[in-house]
Design a protein around this motif. Structure first.
Motif, mmCIF file in Angstrom:
data_model
loop_
_atom_site.group_PDB
_atom_site.id
_atom_site.type_symbol
_atom_site.label_atom_id
_atom_site.label_comp_id
_atom_site.label_asym_id
_atom_site.label_seq_id
_atom_site.Cartn_x
_atom_site.Cartn_y
_atom_site.Cartn_z
ATOM 1 N N ALA A 1 0.966 -1.230 -0.275
ATOM 2 C CA ALA A 1 -0.179 0.202 -0.148
ATOM 3 C C ALA A 1 0.453 1.327 -0.085
ATOM 4 C CB ALA A 1 -1.027 0.177 1.329
ATOM 5 N N GLU A 2 1.565 1.109 0.804
ATOM 6 C CA GLU A 2 2.486 2.684 0.565
ATOM 7 C C GLU A 2 3.633 2.734 -0.617
ATOM 8 O OE1 GLU A 2 5.436 1.659 3.694
ATOM 9 O OE2 GLU A 2 3.785 2.155 4.927
ATOM 10 N N ARG A 3 4.098 1.868 -1.273
ATOM 11 C CA ARG A 3 4.722 2.075 -2.384
ATOM 12 C C ARG A 3 3.641 2.167 -3.462
ATOM 13 N NH1 ARG A 3 7.854 -3.861 -2.472
ATOM 14 N NH2 ARG A 3 9.708 -3.230 -1.092
ATOM 15 N N ALA A 4 2.338 1.351 -3.793
ATOM 16 C CA ALA A 4 1.084 2.287 -4.379
ATOM 17 C C ALA A 4 1.360 3.490 -4.213
ATOM 18 C CB ALA A 4 0.761 1.162 -3.919
ATOM 19 N N ALA A 5 1.173 4.315 -3.252
ATOM 20 C CA ALA A 5 0.690 5.579 -2.638
ATOM 21 C C ALA A 5 1.585 6.380 -3.276
ATOM 22 C CB ALA A 5 0.611 5.679 -0.996
ATOM 23 N N ILE A 6 3.408 6.043 -3.283
ATOM 24 C CA ILE A 6 4.416 6.408 -3.597
ATOM 25 C C ILE A 6 4.321 6.819 -5.475
ATOM 26 C CG2 ILE A 6 7.073 6.396 -3.549
ATOM 27 C CD1 ILE A 6 7.199 5.691 -0.961
ATOM 28 N N ARG A 7 4.148 5.698 -5.676
ATOM 29 C CA ARG A 7 3.481 5.520 -7.040
ATOM 30 C C ARG A 7 2.515 6.340 -8.028
ATOM 31 N NH1 ARG A 7 3.657 -0.131 -6.657
ATOM 32 N NH2 ARG A 7 5.849 -1.173 -6.851
ATOM 33 N N ALA A 8 1.476 6.713 -7.263
ATOM 34 C CA ALA A 8 0.560 7.168 -7.218
ATOM 35 C C ALA A 8 0.500 8.904 -7.306
ATOM 36 C CB ALA A 8 -1.205 6.975 -6.889
ATOM 37 N N LYS A 9 1.398 9.262 -6.268
ATOM 38 C CA LYS A 9 2.074 10.361 -6.264
ATOM 39 C C LYS A 9 2.678 10.469 -7.241
ATOM 40 C CE LYS A 9 4.773 12.191 -2.882
ATOM 41 N NZ LYS A 9 5.478 13.111 -1.583
ATOM 42 N N TYR A 10 4.012 10.174 -7.884
ATOM 43 C CA TYR A 10 4.947 10.657 -8.802
ATOM 44 C C TYR A 10 3.726 10.221 -10.061
ATOM 45 C CZ TYR A 10 8.888 10.733 -5.534
ATOM 46 O OH TYR A 10 9.316 10.764 -4.754
ATOM 47 N N VAL A 11 3.212 9.975 -10.034
ATOM 48 C CA VAL A 11 2.731 9.409 -11.823
ATOM 49 C C VAL A 11 1.553 11.042 -11.577
ATOM 50 C CG1 VAL A 11 0.188 8.200 -12.820
ATOM 51 C CG2 VAL A 11 2.456 6.968 -11.918
ATOM 52 N N ASP A 12 0.779 11.114 -10.289
ATOM 53 C CA ASP A 12 0.242 13.016 -10.637
ATOM 54 C C ASP A 12 0.993 13.952 -10.463
ATOM 55 O OD1 ASP A 12 -2.197 10.927 -10.210
ATOM 56 O OD2 ASP A 12 -2.613 11.826 -7.817
ATOM 57 N N SER A 13 1.969 14.265 -9.840
ATOM 58 C CA SER A 13 3.107 14.877 -10.432
ATOM 59 C C SER A 13 3.791 14.764 -11.788
ATOM 60 C CB SER A 13 4.013 14.979 -9.543
ATOM 61 O OG SER A 13 4.481 13.492 -9.812
ATOM 62 N N SER A 14 3.427 14.283 -12.562
ATOM 63 C CA SER A 14 4.702 14.068 -14.101
ATOM 64 C C SER A 14 3.079 14.457 -14.929
ATOM 65 C CB SER A 14 4.957 13.096 -14.047
ATOM 66 O OG SER A 14 4.072 11.991 -13.943
ATOM 67 N N ASP A 15 2.375 14.209 -14.648
ATOM 68 C CA ASP A 15 0.715 14.851 -15.842
ATOM 69 C C ASP A 15 1.236 16.871 -15.665
ATOM 70 O OD1 ASP A 15 0.495 12.387 -16.520
ATOM 71 O OD2 ASP A 15 -1.158 12.229 -14.656
#
Length: 134
Positions: A120-134
């Motif tokens: 869950a922590e890794r998924a949250a980090i991935r989601a954070k970086y995917v949102d910031s790259s858009d």
């Protein structure tokens, strides 16, 4: 100052001797040591009070510290008799029923919870970086 110091020597010596006699929970070596130091304090106080002529004396700091240390040590080692009417001061830890469990080892359930939390922590980090790259 001098008179106060002599009185403190007498009081400290008496406290050390009385506690060494009364505190049966202390080891014999500790009781002998504390009573010998108490006798030394009484002897030095007697010397200062009755035989000192030069006017020079030495103030020893253990006179003030040692009785307090012994009181704390005795208070920690003394076990009070348990009355049925009074509650214990510190509740004793209950031993768990059943076979003993090795401390520090993870069960399968705790490993699964840890793995799920890590995912869950890794998924949250991935989601954070995917949102910031858009």
């Amino acid at each position: 100052m001098f008179g106060t110091y002599v009185v403190l020597l007498f009081v400290s010596g008496l406290v050390l001797i009385v506690l060494a006699i009364v505190a049966q929970e202390l080891r014999v070596v500790a009781r002998i040591f504390y009573s010998a130091v108490g006798v030394g304090f009484l002897a030095y106080g007697s010397y200062l009070a009755f035989f000192l002529e030069s006017g020079r004396y030495r103030i020893m700091w253990p006179v003030f510290v040692l009785p307090v240390v012994l009181l704390i040590k005795v208070a920690r080692t003394v076990e009070l008799p348990a009355d049925s009417a009074s509650a214990p001061l510190r509740p004793r830890r209950q031993q768990p029923e059943g076979p003993p469990v090795a401390e520090g080892r993870r069960t399968a359930e705790s490993r699964e919870r840890r793995a799920a939390r890590t995912q869950a922590e890794r998924a949250a980090i991935r989601a954070k970086y995917v949102d910031s790259s858009d």
